[in-house]
Design a protein around this motif. Structure first.
Motif, PDB file in Angstrom:
ATOM      1  N   SER A 141       4.596 -15.822  33.688  1.00  0.00           N
ATOM      2  CA  SER A 141       5.674 -14.878  33.375  1.00  0.00           C
ATOM      3  C   SER A 141       5.170 -13.472  33.030  1.00  0.00           C
ATOM      4  CB  SER A 141       6.524 -15.408  32.223  1.00  0.00           C
ATOM      5  OG  SER A 141       5.758 -15.503  31.035  1.00  0.00           O
ATOM      6  N   TYR A 142       3.964 -13.352  32.531  1.00  0.00           N
ATOM      7  CA  TYR A 142       3.504 -12.024  32.133  1.00  0.00           C
ATOM      8  C   TYR A 142       2.903 -11.285  33.337  1.00  0.00           C
ATOM      9  CZ  TYR A 142       1.606  -8.218  29.413  1.00  0.00           C
ATOM     10  OH  TYR A 142       1.330  -6.961  28.935  1.00  0.00           O
ATOM     11  N   GLY A 143       3.555 -10.215  33.763  1.00  0.00           N
ATOM     12  CA  GLY A 143       3.196  -9.495  34.994  1.00  0.00           C
ATOM     13  C   GLY A 143       1.713  -9.181  35.140  1.00  0.00           C
ATOM     14  N   PRO A 144       1.102  -8.509  34.147  1.00  0.00           N
ATOM     15  CA  PRO A 144      -0.317  -8.139  34.316  1.00  0.00           C
ATOM     16  C   PRO A 144      -1.233  -9.356  34.463  1.00  0.00           C
ATOM     17  CG  PRO A 144       0.674  -6.801  32.592  1.00  0.00           C
ATOM     18  CD  PRO A 144       1.701  -7.836  32.977  1.00  0.00           C
ATOM     19  N   TYR A 145      -0.897 -10.453  33.796  1.00  0.00           N
ATOM     20  CA  TYR A 145      -1.711 -11.671  33.914  1.00  0.00           C
ATOM     21  C   TYR A 145      -1.553 -12.260  35.318  1.00  0.00           C
ATOM     22  CZ  TYR A 145      -3.962 -16.009  32.158  1.00  0.00           C
ATOM     23  OH  TYR A 145      -4.799 -17.070  31.923  1.00  0.00           O
ATOM     24  N   ALA A 146      -0.311 -12.341  35.775  1.00  0.00           N
ATOM     25  CA  ALA A 146      -0.048 -12.895  37.105  1.00  0.00           C
ATOM     26  C   ALA A 146      -0.768 -12.068  38.181  1.00  0.00           C
ATOM     27  CB  ALA A 146       1.458 -12.926  37.371  1.00  0.00           C
ATOM     28  N   ARG A 147      -0.716 -10.740  38.051  1.00  0.00           N
ATOM     29  CA  ARG A 147      -1.364  -9.887  39.067  1.00  0.00           C
ATOM     30  C   ARG A 147      -2.883 -10.062  39.044  1.00  0.00           C
ATOM     31  NH1 ARG A 147       2.972  -6.493  37.431  1.00  0.00           N
ATOM     32  NH2 ARG A 147       1.764  -5.297  35.916  1.00  0.00           N
ATOM     33  N   ALA A 148      -3.440 -10.172  37.824  1.00  0.00           N
ATOM     34  CA  ALA A 148      -4.893 -10.385  37.729  1.00  0.00           C
ATOM     35  C   ALA A 148      -5.257 -11.722  38.378  1.00  0.00           C
ATOM     36  CB  ALA A 148      -5.335 -10.364  36.263  1.00  0.00           C
ATOM     37  N   MET A 149      -4.421 -12.738  38.175  1.00  0.00           N
ATOM     38  CA  MET A 149      -4.740 -14.052  38.712  1.00  0.00           C
ATOM     39  C   MET A 149      -4.670 -14.094  40.233  1.00  0.00           C
ATOM     40  SD  MET A 149      -5.748 -15.463  36.160  1.00  0.00           S
ATOM     41  CE  MET A 149      -6.347 -16.758  37.176  1.00  0.00           C
ATOM     42  N   VAL A 150      -3.760 -13.333  40.805  1.00  0.00           N
ATOM     43  CA  VAL A 150      -3.671 -13.286  42.272  1.00  0.00           C
ATOM     44  C   VAL A 150      -4.997 -12.789  42.838  1.00  0.00           C
ATOM     45  CG1 VAL A 150      -2.580 -12.091  44.218  1.00  0.00           C
ATOM     46  CG2 VAL A 150      -1.166 -12.986  42.346  1.00  0.00           C
ATOM     47  N   ARG A 151      -5.497 -11.717  42.223  1.00  0.00           N
ATOM     48  CA  ARG A 151      -6.762 -11.127  42.641  1.00  0.00           C
ATOM     49  C   ARG A 151      -7.926 -12.120  42.445  1.00  0.00           C
ATOM     50  NH1 ARG A 151      -8.127  -5.885  43.332  1.00  0.00           N
ATOM     51  NH2 ARG A 151      -6.051  -5.062  43.033  1.00  0.00           N
ATOM     52  N   VAL A 152      -7.933 -12.750  41.279  1.00  0.00           N
ATOM     53  CA  VAL A 152      -9.008 -13.690  40.957  1.00  0.00           C
ATOM     54  C   VAL A 152      -9.005 -14.853  41.969  1.00  0.00           C
ATOM     55  CG1 VAL A 152      -9.775 -15.432  39.282  1.00  0.00           C
ATOM     56  CG2 VAL A 152      -9.160 -13.138  38.489  1.00  0.00           C
ATOM     57  N   CYS A 153      -7.833 -15.411  42.219  1.00  0.00           N
ATOM     58  CA  CYS A 153      -7.764 -16.582  43.103  1.00  0.00           C
ATOM     59  C   CYS A 153      -8.207 -16.244  44.524  1.00  0.00           C
ATOM     60  CB  CYS A 153      -6.354 -17.169  43.108  1.00  0.00           C
ATOM     61  SG  CYS A 153      -5.993 -18.018  41.570  1.00  0.00           S
ATOM     62  N   LYS A 154      -7.829 -15.032  44.970  1.00  0.00           N
ATOM     63  CA  LYS A 154      -8.227 -14.605  46.307  1.00  0.00           C
ATOM     64  C   LYS A 154      -9.744 -14.600  46.427  1.00  0.00           C
ATOM     65  CE  LYS A 154      -4.938 -11.346  47.893  1.00  0.00           C
ATOM     66  NZ  LYS A 154      -4.650  -9.908  47.817  1.00  0.00           N
ATOM     67  N   SER A 173       3.778 -23.403  26.240  1.00  0.00           N
ATOM     68  CA  SER A 173       3.147 -22.729  27.374  1.00  0.00           C
ATOM     69  C   SER A 173       3.864 -23.036  28.683  1.00  0.00           C
ATOM     70  CB  SER A 173       1.679 -23.141  27.489  1.00  0.00           C
ATOM     71  OG  SER A 173       0.984 -22.720  26.357  1.00  0.00           O
ATOM     72  N   MET A 174       4.405 -24.226  28.790  1.00  0.00           N
ATOM     73  CA  MET A 174       5.169 -24.576  29.996  1.00  0.00           C
ATOM     74  C   MET A 174       6.397 -23.673  30.089  1.00  0.00           C
ATOM     75  SD  MET A 174       4.289 -27.386  31.846  1.00  0.00           S
ATOM     76  CE  MET A 174       3.192 -28.774  31.768  1.00  0.00           C
ATOM     77  N   LYS A 175       7.061 -23.488  28.960  1.00  0.00           N
ATOM     78  CA  LYS A 175       8.279 -22.695  28.953  1.00  0.00           C
ATOM     79  C   LYS A 175       7.992 -21.264  29.387  1.00  0.00           C
ATOM     80  CE  LYS A 175      11.210 -22.333  25.308  1.00  0.00           C
ATOM     81  NZ  LYS A 175      11.395 -22.703  23.889  1.00  0.00           N
ATOM     82  N   TRP A 176       6.890 -20.742  28.950  1.00  0.00           N
ATOM     83  CA  TRP A 176       6.535 -19.366  29.298  1.00  0.00           C
ATOM     84  C   TRP A 176       5.780 -19.272  30.612  1.00  0.00           C
ATOM     85  CZ3 TRP A 176       4.608 -18.084  23.685  1.00  0.00           C
ATOM     86  CH2 TRP A 176       5.739 -17.827  22.881  1.00  0.00           C
ATOM     87  N   LYS A 177       5.637 -20.391  31.289  1.00  0.00           N
ATOM     88  CA  LYS A 177       4.963 -20.434  32.595  1.00  0.00           C
ATOM     89  C   LYS A 177       3.502 -20.013  32.507  1.00  0.00           C
ATOM     90  CE  LYS A 177       9.421 -20.131  34.581  1.00  0.00           C
ATOM     91  NZ  LYS A 177      10.493 -19.446  35.225  1.00  0.00           N
ATOM     92  N   LEU A 178       2.961 -20.152  31.283  1.00  0.00           N
ATOM     93  CA  LEU A 178       1.541 -19.928  31.075  1.00  0.00           C
ATOM     94  C   LEU A 178       0.799 -21.147  31.575  1.00  0.00           C
ATOM     95  CD1 LEU A 178       0.690 -18.532  27.552  1.00  0.00           C
ATOM     96  CD2 LEU A 178      -0.196 -17.780  29.742  1.00  0.00           C
ATOM     97  N   LYS A 179       1.572 -22.189  31.737  1.00  0.00           N
ATOM     98  CA  LYS A 179       1.054 -23.444  32.230  1.00  0.00           C
ATOM     99  C   LYS A 179       2.159 -23.983  33.102  1.00  0.00           C
ATOM    100  CE  LYS A 179      -1.813 -26.340  29.392  1.00  0.00           C
ATOM    101  NZ  LYS A 179      -2.752 -26.668  30.407  1.00  0.00           N
ATOM    102  N   ARG A 180       1.830 -24.475  34.290  1.00  0.00           N
ATOM    103  CA  ARG A 180       2.885 -24.976  35.161  1.00  0.00           C
ATOM    104  C   ARG A 180       2.738 -26.466  35.377  1.00  0.00           C
ATOM    105  NH1 ARG A 180       5.652 -20.227  37.832  1.00  0.00           N
ATOM    106  NH2 ARG A 180       7.248 -21.716  37.351  1.00  0.00           N
TER     107      ARG A 180
END
Lengths: 318, 96
Positions: A146-159, A214-221
């Motif tokens: 859910s947190y934009g900057p974290y999600a964007r960093a993770m996209v880059r990291v996963c790539k 964490s599930m609720k905040w989508k920090l963990k899926r």
């Protein structure tokens, strides 16, 4: 703000996340959301930074130039990943210096897997294949957090991370198809890294204190146990393919459930390492603190030079 | 602990290829603009992600406050006449 106003804001906030809206740095957020994110993102960043140490150990001794450039590139990526994550963390109002201080003082945790030693070249293979493999399983769902900057960093990291796992597996393939001694080295590395890799996906669901929120905040899926099962199911055939044996006598395909059953994990060992009693905890922290402190004069000199340049520029304008 | 100042924060914008705009891709710390550019190159363009980089010290960015989103952005919502679909045309006019 009155208690009722806060409750109201919190309800709106939770509803936004439930609608899959992203939260951005300047948006209102509950204090607990902010704190939890600082904790998780910084732990993640620290893990990337400390994670450079076990592999850095082998850069100068890589067996060929091909292996050396790959390992160098991987370690450099990890520095980059740490940086993306620290930056994302800083958007929540914590400074880089505070984050380092938390790591260096032992207040903040990092992934316990990096407290194991890398004693042979095959460990570079096992780390890429298993540790990065487990990390990818952990990280892919975070691209939608859910947190934009974290999600964007993770996209880059996963790539960037998928090459890490491939280069590790390639090392294992080569060793497993090499001389008897090389194959033994690969098997030995698998024996040592298998269980810590399973632990890396976190305590069992029953023991995990952060999961529900964490599930609720989508920090963990997905839950730790689900992630672990996914990792095992994906890795076992990869080991078989190259003729290596997973060091678990209880590992068995469960036809009915369509997953592998596996043996008991030694959670005492996990908690010992988390609490700082792993084989390399002290050494890792010492290397990290030394690097930071010995680099202080370089950072100071760069700052002094920048200020001097700025002053000169201002004088010229006058 | 040193009593010197910490390196300031910079925002990094990268143009992925000519013809496209620079896009914000992250931030980093650096002592000055030259170092910020060099670090941005190493951190954000290791896999040919860019042909041009802008860096700007974060403190120079003025941002709108999400709490004012109502007065800033809502007035646009009831101005449908700014969109082409607001205007009725006979079916015979295929493209306009």
């Amino acid at each position: 703000m009155s208690e009722e106003q806060i409750k109201n804001l919190e309800a709106q906030f939770e509803a936004r996340i439930a609608r899959d809206e992203k939260i951005e740095p300047k948006d209102w957020m509950p204090e607990k959301y902010r704190k939890t994110h600082i904790r998780q993102m910084s732990q993640h960043a620290h893990s990337e930074i400390v994670g450079m140490l076990p592999e850095g150990n082998w850069i100068t001794r890589a067996p060929s130039l091909r292996r050396k450039v790959a390992l160098l590139a991987k370690v450099q990526d990890e520095a980059g990943h740490g940086l993306y994550l620290y930056s994302a963390c800083e958007t929540l109002g914590v400074s880089r210096e505070e984050l380092y201080e938390q790591l260096h003082s032992g207040k903040a945790k990092y992934s316990s897997i990096f407290n194991y030693p890398t004693v042979t070249w095959a460990d570079m293979g096992a780390i890429g294949w298993l540790v990065d493999g487990a990390a990818i399983i952990n990280q892919v769902p975070l691209c939608n957090t859910s947190y934009g900057p974290y999600a964007r960093a993770m996209v880059r990291v996963c790539k960037e991370e998928s090459f890490h796992q491939r280069q590790g597996y390639e090392i294992m393939i080569k060793l497993a198809n090499g001389t008897a001694e090389q194959k033994e080295m690969a098997q030995d590395a698998l024996n040592r890294w298998w269980w810590p890799s399973l632990m890396m996906l976190g305590p069992t669901d029953a023991e995990s204190i952060h999961t529900e929120q964490s599930m609720k905040w989508k920090l963990k899926r997905k839950s730790n146990d689900d992630l672990r099962q996914q990792f095992i199911d994906q890795t076992v055939p990869q080991a078989e393919l190259i003729g290596l044996t997973i060091p678990d006598p209880d590992l068995k395909w469960n036809e009915e459930k369509g997953v592998y059953d596996f043996g008991e994990i030694n959670w005492d060992e996990f908690w010992q390492v988390v609490k700082g009693h792993g084989p390399m905890n002290k050494e890792r922290m010492k290397a990290r603190v030394d690097a930071w402190e010995e680099g202080q004069w370089v950072r100071d000199a760069a700052m002094a030079y920048a200020e001097k340049k700025q002053e000169r520029k201002e004088k010229r304008v006058v | 602990m040193s009593n010197k100042k910490n390196w300031p924060l910079w925002e990094v914008f990268v143009r992925s290829k000519n013809g496209l705009e620079h896009r914000h891709c992250g931030s980093l710390h650096a002592a000055d603009e030259e170092m910020a550019l060099e670090n941005a190159r190493d951190v954000y363009t290791r896999r040919s992600e860019g042909v041009s980089i802008w860096v700007v010290e974060s403190k120079h960015i003025t941002a709108s406050n999400p709490e004012h989103n109502g007065e800033l952005f809502e007035p646009a919502q009831d101005k449908v006449y700014r969109h082409p679909t607001f205007y009725d045309l006979p079916d015979e006019v295929k493209h306009m």
